[in-house]
Design an enzyme around this catalytic site. Structure first.
Site, PDB file in Angstrom:
ATOM      1  CB  CYS A  65      -4.394  -5.101   1.388  1.00 12.72           C
ATOM      2  SG  CYS A  65      -2.683  -5.023   0.814  1.00 12.72           S
TER       3      CYS A  65
ATOM      4  CG  LEU B  56      -2.068  -1.049   1.158  1.00 10.25           C
ATOM      5  CD1 LEU B  56      -2.909  -0.986   2.428  1.00 10.25           C
ATOM      6  CD2 LEU B  56      -2.973  -0.878  -0.065  1.00 10.25           C
TER       7      LEU B  56
HETATM    8  C1  LIG Z   1       0.627  -4.504  -8.143  1.00 11.85           C
HETATM    9  C2  LIG Z   1      -0.748  -4.645  -7.565  1.00 11.85           C
HETATM   10  C3  LIG Z   1      -1.176  -3.730  -6.596  1.00 11.85           C
HETATM   11  C4  LIG Z   1      -2.465  -3.840  -6.047  1.00 11.85           C
HETATM   12  N1  LIG Z   1      -2.871  -2.917  -5.123  1.00 11.85           N
HETATM   13  C5  LIG Z   1      -4.149  -2.979  -4.632  1.00 11.85           C
HETATM   14  C6  LIG Z   1      -4.637  -1.978  -3.734  1.00 11.85           C
HETATM   15  O1  LIG Z   1      -3.928  -1.016  -3.386  1.00 11.85           O
HETATM   16  N2  LIG Z   1      -5.903  -2.111  -3.260  1.00 11.85           N
HETATM   17  C7  LIG Z   1      -6.727  -3.151  -3.632  1.00 11.85           C
HETATM   18  O2  LIG Z   1      -7.873  -3.228  -3.183  1.00 11.85           O
HETATM   19  N3  LIG Z   1      -6.290  -4.095  -4.516  1.00 11.85           N
HETATM   20  C8  LIG Z   1      -5.039  -4.033  -5.011  1.00 11.85           C
HETATM   21  N4  LIG Z   1      -4.603  -4.979  -5.917  1.00 11.85           N
HETATM   22  C9  LIG Z   1      -5.536  -6.060  -6.338  1.00 11.85           C
HETATM   23  C10 LIG Z   1      -6.196  -5.737  -7.687  1.00 11.85           C
HETATM   24  O3  LIG Z   1      -6.964  -4.556  -7.620  1.00 11.85           O
HETATM   25  C11 LIG Z   1      -7.107  -6.908  -8.164  1.00 11.85           C
HETATM   26  O4  LIG Z   1      -8.119  -7.116  -7.213  1.00 11.85           O
HETATM   27  C12 LIG Z   1      -6.340  -8.212  -8.337  1.00 11.85           C
HETATM   28  O5  LIG Z   1      -5.060  -7.967  -8.866  1.00 11.85           O
HETATM   29  C13 LIG Z   1      -7.083  -9.217  -9.226  1.00 11.85           C
HETATM   30  O6  LIG Z   1      -7.235  -8.753 -10.552  1.00 11.85           O
HETATM   31  P1  LIG Z   1      -6.201  -9.078 -11.746  1.00 11.85           P
HETATM   32  O7  LIG Z   1      -5.935 -10.542 -11.718  1.00 11.85           O
HETATM   33  O8  LIG Z   1      -6.877  -8.605 -12.993  1.00 11.85           O
HETATM   34  O9  LIG Z   1      -4.952  -8.290 -11.461  1.00 11.85           O
HETATM   35  C14 LIG Z   1      -3.320  -4.893  -6.468  1.00 11.85           C
HETATM   36  C15 LIG Z   1      -2.864  -5.809  -7.432  1.00 11.85           C
HETATM   37  C16 LIG Z   1      -1.611  -5.692  -7.993  1.00 11.85           C
HETATM   38  C17 LIG Z   1      -1.178  -6.683  -9.040  1.00 11.85           C
END
Ligand SMILES: Cc1cc2nc3c(=O)[nH]c(=O)nc-3n(C[C@H](O)[C@H](O)[C@H](O)COP(=O)(O)O)c2cc1C
Length: 302
Positions: free
Chosen positions: A128, A72
């Site tokens: 998170c 974060l």
């Molecule tokens: C580098 C990175 C940082 C992330 N930071 C947050 C965040 O600050 N808050 C949050 O709720 N989810 C965060 N996520 C989760 C994503 O929003 C998402 O829920 C998750 O990656 C699943 O989707 P995807 O497979 O398309 O990436 C993060 C994911 C990644 C890869």
């Protein structure tokens, strides 16, 4: 062709949003694409105080996905309000702020500070996996999840979206708990807890040892959870987890999501959210459909 979607009163031109933490605060992508073409921007996780995040290494590639333990990192809510939001507000896209806190009260305080023009909604990150306090601890217990959502709801004048963790045995009871606590919509899923080890040094690859797995590897889990939650709650769902193409997004819509978010795919193609939205439009046209909502929850099981 009508790709418009409404999530708890947040009106979007397309059903494709960006997932928090994977699209910065949005401004970073100005040079790559017309920001106005995105359904909604969910900004990087924001906390009351600025955070430096975890020590490196914070990202590792895995077969069919990635592990991250960013922790974060963000400039804090005041800098977001003073320095970032005014620039973002020049776009027509709804801005949804993803918030995290160490206590339920902190979430409430963040929500009240964000009752300002330019903020279209709040996404409550109770999922998170990469921080020591708060985060996933709230998202794996029904009562804690509900109390955080209630605090935010009590302090917020904009729609409240609860973002759930997949690191639970029963996603349905979590979805029901946050709906009962007043969530106007539910995002699912956040990352799955994972890790990787370097066999040469015998050390964990990530400085935090464990991190969150995202990308195509998690899609079947995400899809299953969206479908299960869709059977159990009435509020609209935002589906995410491994969406790389329009076809992936369409699966989430059929499973019951009213909108989708693109995350890891942004690291591969900064225009992924637009490409996915265009593909959904083409699919609707090919099938003789006119509205994206004609797909929502329409999976045929018999
Ligand atoms: C580098 C990175 C940082 C992330 N930071 C947050 C965040 O600050 N808050 C949050 O709720 N989810 C965060 N996520 C989760 C994503 O929003 C998402 O829920 C998750 O990656 C699943 O989707 P995807 O497979 O398309 O990436 C993060 C994911 C990644 C890869």
């Amino acid at each position: 062709m009508d790709l418009a979607t409404d999530i708890a009163g947040i009106k979007m031109k397309t059903p494709v949003m960006t997932a928090s933490g994977t699209f910065g605060f949005g401004l970073e992508y100005r040079d790559f694409m017309d920001i106005n073409q995105i359904g909604a921007i969910v900004v990087k996780g924001t906390t009351l105080e600025p955070r430096a995040g975890n020590p490196g290494r914070r990202i590792a590639e895995t077969p069919a996905g990635m592990l991250n333990a960013i922790g974060l990192e963000n400039p804090g809510v005041e800098e977001f309000i003073q320095g970032i939001l005014p620039k973002l507000s020049t776009y027509e896209v709804p801005i949804i702020v993803n918030i995290s806190g160490k206590t339920a009260e902190e979430y409430g305080e963040l929500a009240s500070r964000l009752n300002i023009p330019g903020v279209a909604g709040i996404e409550v990150n109770i999922s998170c996996p990469n921080v020591k306090q708060g985060g996933i601890a709230f998202g794996t217990d029904r009562n804690s999840a509900a109390s955080v959502v209630r605090q935010v709801k009590d302090n917020s004048r904009v729609p409240v979206i609860a973002k759930l963790s997949p690191n639970v045995t029963d996603i349905v009871s979590m979805a029901q708990a946050v709906e009962a606590a007043g969530a106007d919509a539910i995002s699912l899923i956040n990352t799955l807890l994972g890790m990787a080890i370097d066999i040469h040094s015998w050390k964990p690859v990530l400085g935090n040892i464990v991190g969150g797995l995202s990308g195509p590897a998690v899609k079947p889990v995400a899809l299953r959870m969206v479908w299960q939650a869709a059977q159990a709650v009435k509020v609209p769902l935002i589906g995410m987890g491994g969406i790389m193409t329009a076809e992936d997004a369409i699966e989430f819509l059929l499973a019951g999501a009213s909108a989708v978010a693109v995350g890891t795919a942004n690291f591969v193609n900064p225009c992924a959210a637009r490409t996915v939205a265009e593909g959904i439009g083409e699919y609707l046209q090919q099938r003789g459909l006119t509205q994206v909502r004609q797909l929502v929850g329409k999976m045929i099981t018999q």
